[in-house]
Design an enzyme around this catalytic site. Sequence first.
Site, short mmCIF file in Angstrom:
data_model
loop_
_atom_site.label_atom_id
_atom_site.label_comp_id
_atom_site.label_asym_id
_atom_site.label_seq_id
_atom_site.Cartn_x
_atom_site.Cartn_y
_atom_site.Cartn_z
CG ASP A 101 -1.81 -1.16 1.33
OD1 ASP A 101 -2.14 -1.73 0.26
OD2 ASP A 101 -2.20 -1.52 2.45
N1 URA Z 1 -1.00 -5.97 3.96
C1 URA Z 1 -1.57 -4.74 3.97
O1 URA Z 1 -2.61 -4.51 4.56
N2 URA Z 1 -0.91 -3.76 3.30
C2 URA Z 1 0.27 -3.93 2.67
O2 URA Z 1 0.82 -2.99 2.09
C3 URA Z 1 0.83 -5.22 2.68
C4 URA Z 1 0.18 -6.22 3.33
#
Ligand code: URA
Length: 236
Positions: A101
Amino acid sequence: MRLDKFVCKSTALTRIQATAMITDGCVVVNSDVVCDVATQVHEDNHISLNGETLTARASRYILLHKPADTICSNIDEAYPSLFNYIDVENAAELHVAGRLDADTTGLVLVTDDGRWSFNIITPTKHCQKVYRVGLSRPISDDVAAKFAHGVQLQGEQQLTRPAILETVTPKEVLLTITEGKFHQVKRMFAAVGNRVVSLHREQIGAIQLDVEVGLWRYLTDSEVNSFINIAESKTS
Ligand code: URA
């Protein structure tokens, strides 16, 4: 790989220019003119463009320490692309093997070898990823057992695969998972009544993050090979 991709990987042509060359009949594969850009070719095939033999560039395997407020797509959108940090030629050919993310930091693997990244992102390969997670509330005693069993994420039919939780401090944990559903870590903690306030990926398979934020390096041969032929499990 597809013929148009091979032509791009062995010349300075863009995908559009390569497509035009192929459809115009300029490309010969093992003595046959091939005009279909989607034809599958192998590096052992003899491929030429206007009579010149083509040799594909070697694949690239890169480790990057992703900064916060960057995105894993190849172009800038709401946030800048992390590819701004990787100063290599033909960066448009690269992709991220397991996206993070925008607000997540840490280890990202980047390559132009789709068969290699398949070993990392395909759920049935069960490649381990380790996250350091900051939480809004102290972790409850029962969460490790719940994650080891699997929890139900909203909108998913199956429980999450068994995961390992290690407590660092009441509000900081290490979580090891072997799948990569959308927002998986955040949704796992939401499923047990907690909230992720910081998320950082430290490890993928045997590869640990060892460069400062915003920096990158090429993987060693043994790191590249550590993902090849990971046994595929029958359970998903
Ligand atoms: N899980 C998440 O919620 N976000 C990420 O960026 C990676 C794994």
